[in-house]
Write a protein that holds these residues in place. Sequence first.
Motif, mmCIF file in Angstrom:
data_model
loop_
_atom_site.group_PDB
_atom_site.id
_atom_site.type_symbol
_atom_site.label_atom_id
_atom_site.label_comp_id
_atom_site.label_asym_id
_atom_site.label_seq_id
_atom_site.Cartn_x
_atom_site.Cartn_y
_atom_site.Cartn_z
ATOM 1 N N ARG A 108 -101.792 -73.893 -9.472
ATOM 2 C CA ARG A 108 -100.635 -72.902 -8.757
ATOM 3 C C ARG A 108 -99.861 -71.905 -9.274
ATOM 4 O O ARG A 108 -99.513 -71.298 -8.670
ATOM 5 C CB ARG A 108 -99.317 -74.436 -8.820
ATOM 6 C CG ARG A 108 -99.908 -75.187 -8.235
ATOM 7 C CD ARG A 108 -99.278 -77.011 -7.613
ATOM 8 N NE ARG A 108 -99.574 -77.476 -6.366
ATOM 9 C CZ ARG A 108 -100.090 -77.845 -5.603
ATOM 10 N NH1 ARG A 108 -99.499 -75.711 -4.666
ATOM 11 N NH2 ARG A 108 -100.353 -79.001 -4.517
ATOM 12 N N GLN A 109 -100.482 -71.403 -11.040
ATOM 13 C CA GLN A 109 -99.993 -70.772 -10.876
ATOM 14 C C GLN A 109 -100.309 -69.107 -11.010
ATOM 15 O O GLN A 109 -100.193 -68.425 -10.665
ATOM 16 C CB GLN A 109 -99.768 -70.656 -12.638
ATOM 17 C CG GLN A 109 -99.429 -69.333 -13.113
ATOM 18 C CD GLN A 109 -99.685 -69.673 -14.479
ATOM 19 O OE1 GLN A 109 -100.293 -70.301 -15.447
ATOM 20 N NE2 GLN A 109 -99.518 -68.210 -16.474
ATOM 21 N N ASP A 112 -99.524 -68.903 -7.237
ATOM 22 C CA ASP A 112 -98.423 -68.375 -7.290
ATOM 23 C C ASP A 112 -97.482 -66.803 -7.096
ATOM 24 O O ASP A 112 -97.164 -65.979 -6.794
ATOM 25 C CB ASP A 112 -97.113 -68.710 -8.085
ATOM 26 C CG ASP A 112 -96.813 -70.742 -7.176
ATOM 27 O OD1 ASP A 112 -97.453 -70.982 -6.648
ATOM 28 O OD2 ASP A 112 -96.123 -71.377 -8.587
ATOM 29 N N ASP A 115 -99.721 -62.308 -3.995
ATOM 30 C CA ASP A 115 -98.591 -62.019 -2.865
ATOM 31 C C ASP A 115 -98.782 -62.437 -1.710
ATOM 32 O O ASP A 115 -97.671 -61.799 -0.503
ATOM 33 C CB ASP A 115 -97.920 -60.442 -2.944
ATOM 34 C CG ASP A 115 -100.138 -59.486 -2.498
ATOM 35 O OD1 ASP A 115 -100.545 -59.883 -2.844
ATOM 36 O OD2 ASP A 115 -99.542 -58.799 -2.690
ATOM 37 N N ALA A 117 -99.151 -66.413 0.997
ATOM 38 C CA ALA A 117 -99.385 -67.128 0.701
ATOM 39 C C ALA A 117 -100.851 -67.885 0.941
ATOM 40 O O ALA A 117 -101.322 -68.272 2.213
ATOM 41 C CB ALA A 117 -99.082 -68.388 1.259
#
Length: 232
Positions: A108-109, A112, A115, A117
């Motif tokens: 997830r890091q 995230d 830039d 989704a």
Amino acid sequence: MDGTLVDTEPYWMVAETELVESFGGVWTHADCMLMVGSGLWASAAILQDRGVDMDADAIVHWLTDRVQAQLAEHGVPWRPGARELLAELKDAGIPMALVTMSVERMARQIADLIDFAAFETIVAGDMVTHSKPHPEAYLAAAAFLGVEPAHCIAVEDSAPGVAAAVAAGAVVIGVPHLIELPESVHYTLWPTLSGRTVAGLSELFGQRRRAAHRIHIPVHTGTTTDEGAATA
């Protein structure tokens, strides 16, 4: 993720070396290569054999913390063409899943830090019972995306990852990074993702499906759909 989309393998090697040496052991480049594509808990067992006196969960957490610290310091080292292909797939409306044997918090890091989704879901190593080369993670990703595995393209860089995706029934592209992948009728080898496009993926998908039927490679057909998906 590691080695396919982002070149975090050097970060893992630093973490493994530091951990083994902290217990007075020696960790070589050949040892590092044993870990490429493996699940973290399987890797923990190898580190324990090299003298790391910690339980498997503690090893996994320590390594993940160290790699995440390097990511925070140095940023995401993209593999050639990976971010561009993700962006084109996203613009084309093709659903994508991130399938990795890293733990969820690290996956997830990295997701995230993109830039946009990119992924509808993440299937990580601490979210499944069996790590690659078992197909569980890819089967779970396809189920979440609502498509049959045979209607997915999986992109992998390691032998365990390729084996997992093939066993799941996906059309598989191997993009070797640190370790060469042998030629095989079960997947297609690309030297890089640089310059690859949605059109190229679609063409390859059709070719592989037709070839699979000609040589009787079993695929999961399930329900019919015109929708496709991509997993990495």
